[in-house]
Write a protein that holds these residues in place. Structure first.
Motif, PDB file in Angstrom:
ATOM      1  N   SER A 497       0.804  -1.222   0.000  1.00 47.32           N
ATOM      2  CA  SER A 497       0.000   0.000   0.000  1.00 47.32           C
ATOM      3  C   SER A 497       0.837   1.271   0.000  1.00 47.32           C
ATOM      4  CB  SER A 497      -0.911   0.008   1.228  1.00 47.32           C
ATOM      5  OG  SER A 497      -0.126   0.001   2.423  1.00 47.32           O
ATOM      6  N   LEU A 498       2.132   1.147   0.338  1.00 41.28           N
ATOM      7  CA  LEU A 498       2.997   2.313   0.489  1.00 41.28           C
ATOM      8  C   LEU A 498       4.382   1.952  -0.049  1.00 41.28           C
ATOM      9  CD1 LEU A 498       2.725   5.190   1.832  1.00 41.28           C
ATOM     10  CD2 LEU A 498       3.825   4.192   3.851  1.00 41.28           C
ATOM     11  N   PRO A 499       4.516   1.823  -1.365  1.00 36.30           N
ATOM     12  CA  PRO A 499       5.740   1.261  -1.943  1.00 36.30           C
ATOM     13  C   PRO A 499       7.000   2.101  -1.717  1.00 36.30           C
ATOM     14  CG  PRO A 499       4.257   2.091  -3.657  1.00 36.30           C
ATOM     15  CD  PRO A 499       3.484   2.091  -2.391  1.00 36.30           C
ATOM     16  N   GLU A 500       6.865   3.352  -1.289  1.00 32.75           N
ATOM     17  CA  GLU A 500       8.066   4.137  -0.993  1.00 32.75           C
ATOM     18  C   GLU A 500       8.731   3.721   0.313  1.00 32.75           C
ATOM     19  OE1 GLU A 500       4.546   7.035  -0.143  1.00 32.75           O
ATOM     20  OE2 GLU A 500       4.978   5.312  -1.426  1.00 32.75           O
ATOM     21  N   TYR A 501       8.085   2.835   1.065  1.00 36.10           N
ATOM     22  CA  TYR A 501       8.670   2.219   2.262  1.00 36.10           C
ATOM     23  C   TYR A 501       8.755   0.718   2.041  1.00 36.10           C
ATOM     24  CZ  TYR A 501       8.266   6.470   5.079  1.00 36.10           C
ATOM     25  OH  TYR A 501       8.418   7.739   5.570  1.00 36.10           O
ATOM     26  N   SER A 502       9.643   0.090   2.802  1.00 38.62           N
ATOM     27  CA  SER A 502       9.771  -1.359   2.689  1.00 38.62           C
ATOM     28  C   SER A 502       9.570  -2.005   4.059  1.00 38.62           C
ATOM     29  CB  SER A 502      11.142  -1.751   2.131  1.00 38.62           C
ATOM     30  OG  SER A 502      12.154  -1.582   3.113  1.00 38.62           O
ATOM     31  N   THR A 503       9.390  -3.311   4.054  1.00 41.20           N
ATOM     32  CA  THR A 503       9.122  -4.021   5.304  1.00 41.20           C
ATOM     33  C   THR A 503      10.310  -3.921   6.263  1.00 41.20           C
ATOM     34  OG1 THR A 503       9.875  -6.074   4.231  1.00 41.20           O
ATOM     35  CG2 THR A 503       7.502  -5.634   4.256  1.00 41.20           C
ATOM     36  N   ALA A 504      11.522  -4.051   5.748  1.00 40.36           N
ATOM     37  CA  ALA A 504      12.695  -3.969   6.616  1.00 40.36           C
ATOM     38  C   ALA A 504      12.906  -2.555   7.134  1.00 40.36           C
ATOM     39  CB  ALA A 504      13.939  -4.449   5.877  1.00 40.36           C
ATOM     40  N   GLU A 505      12.556  -1.559   6.342  1.00 46.73           N
ATOM     41  CA  GLU A 505      12.691  -0.170   6.795  1.00 46.73           C
ATOM     42  C   GLU A 505      11.752   0.104   7.958  1.00 46.73           C
ATOM     43  OE1 GLU A 505      12.226   4.426   5.105  1.00 46.73           O
ATOM     44  OE2 GLU A 505      11.960   2.717   3.756  1.00 46.73           O
ATOM     45  N   ILE A 506      10.506  -0.335   7.860  1.00 48.94           N
ATOM     46  CA  ILE A 506       9.562  -0.168   8.971  1.00 48.94           C
ATOM     47  C   ILE A 506      10.055  -0.943  10.179  1.00 48.94           C
ATOM     48  CG2 ILE A 506       7.211  -0.607   9.764  1.00 48.94           C
ATOM     49  CD1 ILE A 506       7.435   1.709   7.772  1.00 48.94           C
ATOM     50  N   ASP A 507      10.568  -2.130   9.946  1.00 47.39           N
ATOM     51  CA  ASP A 507      11.108  -2.941  11.031  1.00 47.39           C
ATOM     52  C   ASP A 507      12.260  -2.206  11.725  1.00 47.39           C
ATOM     53  OD1 ASP A 507      10.944  -5.620  12.325  1.00 47.39           O
ATOM     54  OD2 ASP A 507      13.030  -5.738  11.667  1.00 47.39           O
ATOM     55  N   PHE A 508      13.098  -1.541  10.948  1.00 44.50           N
ATOM     56  CA  PHE A 508      14.220  -0.774  11.498  1.00 44.50           C
ATOM     57  C   PHE A 508      13.700   0.333  12.412  1.00 44.50           C
ATOM     58  CE2 PHE A 508      16.991   2.930  11.398  1.00 44.50           C
ATOM     59  CZ  PHE A 508      18.230   2.388  11.720  1.00 44.50           C
ATOM     60  N   LEU A 509      12.689   1.052  11.977  1.00 47.65           N
ATOM     61  CA  LEU A 509      12.138   2.142  12.792  1.00 47.65           C
ATOM     62  C   LEU A 509      11.599   1.606  14.111  1.00 47.65           C
ATOM     63  CD1 LEU A 509      10.193   4.204  10.078  1.00 47.65           C
ATOM     64  CD2 LEU A 509      12.512   4.575  10.941  1.00 47.65           C
ATOM     65  N   VAL A 510      10.852   0.524  14.051  1.00 44.74           N
ATOM     66  CA  VAL A 510      10.263  -0.045  15.269  1.00 44.74           C
ATOM     67  C   VAL A 510      11.359  -0.576  16.186  1.00 44.74           C
ATOM     68  CG1 VAL A 510       8.727  -1.834  16.162  1.00 44.74           C
ATOM     69  CG2 VAL A 510       8.115  -0.609  14.070  1.00 44.74           C
ATOM     70  N   ASN A 511      12.383  -1.149  15.605  1.00 48.86           N
ATOM     71  CA  ASN A 511      13.431  -1.807  16.379  1.00 48.86           C
ATOM     72  C   ASN A 511      14.394  -0.825  17.035  1.00 48.86           C
ATOM     73  OD1 ASN A 511      14.790  -4.288  17.208  1.00 48.86           O
ATOM     74  ND2 ASN A 511      16.432  -3.684  15.804  1.00 48.86           N
ATOM     75  N   THR A 512      14.598   0.341  16.422  1.00 46.05           N
ATOM     76  CA  THR A 512      15.650   1.248  16.895  1.00 46.05           C
ATOM     77  C   THR A 512      15.151   2.600  17.386  1.00 46.05           C
ATOM     78  OG1 THR A 512      16.048   2.214  14.690  1.00 46.05           O
ATOM     79  CG2 THR A 512      17.269   0.204  15.266  1.00 46.05           C
ATOM     80  N   GLU A 513      13.875   2.915  17.202  1.00 48.69           N
ATOM     81  CA  GLU A 513      13.417   4.278  17.491  1.00 48.69           C
ATOM     82  C   GLU A 513      12.287   4.340  18.515  1.00 48.69           C
ATOM     83  OE1 GLU A 513      14.883   6.587  13.467  1.00 48.69           O
ATOM     84  OE2 GLU A 513      12.739   6.336  13.795  1.00 48.69           O
ATOM     85  N   TYR A 514      12.353   3.460  19.525  1.00 50.92           N
ATOM     86  CA  TYR A 514      11.536   3.588  20.730  1.00 50.92           C
ATOM     87  C   TYR A 514      10.031   3.572  20.439  1.00 50.92           C
ATOM     88  CZ  TYR A 514      15.838   6.367  20.635  1.00 50.92           C
ATOM     89  OH  TYR A 514      17.092   6.836  20.338  1.00 50.92           O
TER      90      TYR A 514
END
Length: 598
Positions: A497-514
């Motif tokens: 639904s949001l091809p300018e983001y990827s699954t690993a990128e979202i995972d990175f945000l959740v994993n490293t940004e509180y």
């Protein structure tokens, strides 16, 4: 309605950031409030080697700091209030942030449309002396604006990085801005700066502080609130797990913004330092208005004396702002009356451009952390800051420093001032200056086309150059960390639904940004809501990805979606479906309506 904190309090494990404080519940300094001034002070203290804890009762940069006009500016209008020190500092800090955070802070050409030559010249001295409006407000004329901009430019003589102002007559003004009201006599153009993604800049500041205090000397945590005091220290509560604990510190720093007095009451000390005003904004999807601004901000004073801004931002048009008396114990929302007011502002300057509610993709409102101002009109209340010292009620001896005032532009200088005061109370001195210290993804950020191409070529790896350039724009040079993380995930794929983001990128945000709640991602780790990109499919896909990473149960996922839907509707005018029942004022509003512990 669903109370997300109640739903999770019986099952949620204690987060690692909370556990780090539970394992050692002492520090030299406890900073309460994770807005821009709180995180800036946290970073500065950490750089001095101070053992510091930062707590924020909601998400970082989710209160007043999330409701800014996205500007880093000197505040040319403050000259009329006689705030010359503040304007000088603001201009210097604007220039500094253009250098230190070039990944997010960009030069902003600003145009003032002027409809008279001499208007306001007689009443200006009275406003300067009394901070009151004499008679009916009038738009400033060319002569008064010329004087102000000349003084404004003078503050940039040392270290200035933007061009000086210039005036154009009617013919050249209309050639540049053909949609302007035809009665315009002149336009004045000068430069300030825009911060394209203030929440991400603040996250960089938090991260820099944690790195500076590696080894556990700089600890920070969101969703932890100060609820009381005891002889042993400040009583805190983790709103996720419900865990309550006490932290002992040698100095307490209260950077709660408009809620400073309410925090002090919770700590057992009644104060009346604050008197904030509400400022609202709307974001429009209107290409005609976007193009009419000709790549810069339109900045002017309305007939009621309020300052108005219209400017393209992230592909949309930001319109603001109001300046209305507000109660910090009540949630701040953009009213329909304010929306009507904004539409009138647009038609005042661009009378042929049609705007309506169907074009609003986002709205937001916040309370400015202004000092108590009694009968002073909101527009004349000082935007400067001061530090008040009291004593902690729990032990009657620990000093409490309360910040009164402050704005985005001056956060670094303010943090320096607050840190120096804190160091004095600790009996030590500054060892590291932040004056020339680049921030987060601004370190090594390429500022020319050739340098950008070289950076992209060096860091692309398995990614395309276009994707690498996209990540560089989004995260600055910290994109290298995102790229490395993506490389470790062979199953990485673009979001459907949001091809300018990827699954690993979202995972990175959740994993490293509180990240704790779904709203943290859609409102602050990304700008997808701000730009109107939060469609129902995007919302559902992001919720599933975040829930999977945080191991939410089906019940937790449903509760998170309900909380997000209620918050987005109540505060931002975004209508989505959660798939579960809900209603009433969302938990986020209850957090805004701060109630001290009994």
């Amino acid at each position: 309605m669903t109370d997300i904190n109640t739903e999770t309090s019986n099952t949620a494990a204690v987060r690692s950031d909370v556990q780090a404080i539970l394992d050692r519940p002492t520090a030299q300094v406890l900073v309460i409030g994770g807005g821009i001034n709180g995180v800036g002070t946290f970073r500065d203290l950490a750089l001095q080697g101070v053992d510091v804890i930062l707590v924020e009762r909601s998400d970082f940069i989710s209160g007043a700091s999330a409701a800014s006009s996205h500007m880093i500016h000197g505040g040319v209008r403050y000259l009329e209030n006689g705030e010359f020190r503040l304007v000088r500092e603001s201009v210097q800090e604007r220039n500094r942030l253009l250098r230190l955070a070039p990944h997010y802070v960009k030069p902003l050409p600003t145009t003032i449309p002027i409809f008279s030559t001499f208007s306001g010249i007689l009443s200006a001295p009275l406003r300067l002396l009394t901070h009151k409006q004499a008679g009916k407000p009038k738009e400033r004329g060319a002569l008064l604006i010329k004087l102000g901009l000349t003084g404004y430019d003078s503050f940039s003589r040392d270290g200035g990085t933007v061009p000086r102002h210039e005036f154009k007559g009617h013919k050249k003004s209309m050639a540049k801005f053909p949609k302007l009201r035809d009665s315009v006599k002149y336009t004045a153009r000068y430069y300030d700066a825009a911060v394209e993604n203030p929440e991400r800049l603040a996250l960089d500041i938090v991260g820099d502080g944690r790195v500076a205090g590696s080894g556990g000397k700089a600890r920070s945590v969101n969703y932890v609130e100060a609820i009381g005091s005891s002889a042993e220290g400040v009583v805190l509560r983790d709103t996720v797990s419900g865990t309550e604990f006490t932290v002992k510190a040698d100095v307490i720093v209260n950077t709660s913004g408009p809620w400073t007095d309410l925090t002090n009451i919770a700590l057992g000390k009644s104060t009346s330092f604050m008197g904030g005003t509400k400022g609202s904004h709307i974001v429009l999807n209107n290409q005609e208005l976007h193009d009419a601004c000709a790549g810069g901000e339109i900045f002017f004073e309305n007939n009621d004396g309020r300052i108005v801004l219209i400017y393209p931002l992230n592909g949309r048009v930001l319109v603001g702002t109001t300046d209305i008396e507000a109660d910090p114990s009540e949630p701040s929302v953009t009213t329909e009356e304010e929306v009507d007011y904004f539409f009138e502002l647009v038609s005042h300057v661009f009378p042929t451009i049609a705007v309506d509610r169907s074009q609003i993709v986002y709205r937001y409102s916040g309370i400015r952390p202004l000092p108590k101002h009694d009968d002073t009109a909101p527009g004349f209340v000082s935007r400067d800051y001061r530090i008040e010292q009291t004593v902690f009620a729990g032990d009657k001896k620990t000093p409490v420093l309360s910040l009164v005032g402050g704005k985005w532009t001056t956060w670094r200088a303010l943090a320096e001032h607050l840190t120096n005061e804190t160091l004095g109370l600790l009996g030590t001195t500054r060892t590291t200056s932040t004056e020339n210290l680049q921030i987060g993804g601004g370190v090594g950020f390429p500022t020319t086309t050739s340098a950008t191409e070289a950076w992209v070529a060096e860091h692309s790896g398995a990614l395309s150059k276009a994707r690498t350039a996209q990540l560089l724009k989004r995260y600055g040079t910290k994109a290298a960390e995102v790229i490395a993380y993506i490389a470790e995930h062979s199953d990485d794929a673009a979001l459907v639904s949001l091809p300018e983001y990827s699954t690993a990128e979202i995972d990175f945000l959740v994993n490293t940004e509180y990240v704790v709640h779904l709203t943290d991602v859609v409102l602050r780790r990304t700008i997808v809501a701000f730009t109107g990109g939060l469609t129902q499919p995007v919302f559902d896909e992001l919720a599933g990805l975040i829930g999977s990473h945080l191991s939410w149960s089906a019940e937790q996922l449903a509760a998170e979606k309900t909380l997000a839907v209620e918050t987005l509707d109540f505060f931002h005018g975004l209508v989505l479906e959660a798939g579960t029942a809900g209603g009433g004022i969302p938990e986020a509003a209850q957090q805004e309506s701060f109630t001290p512990a009994k």
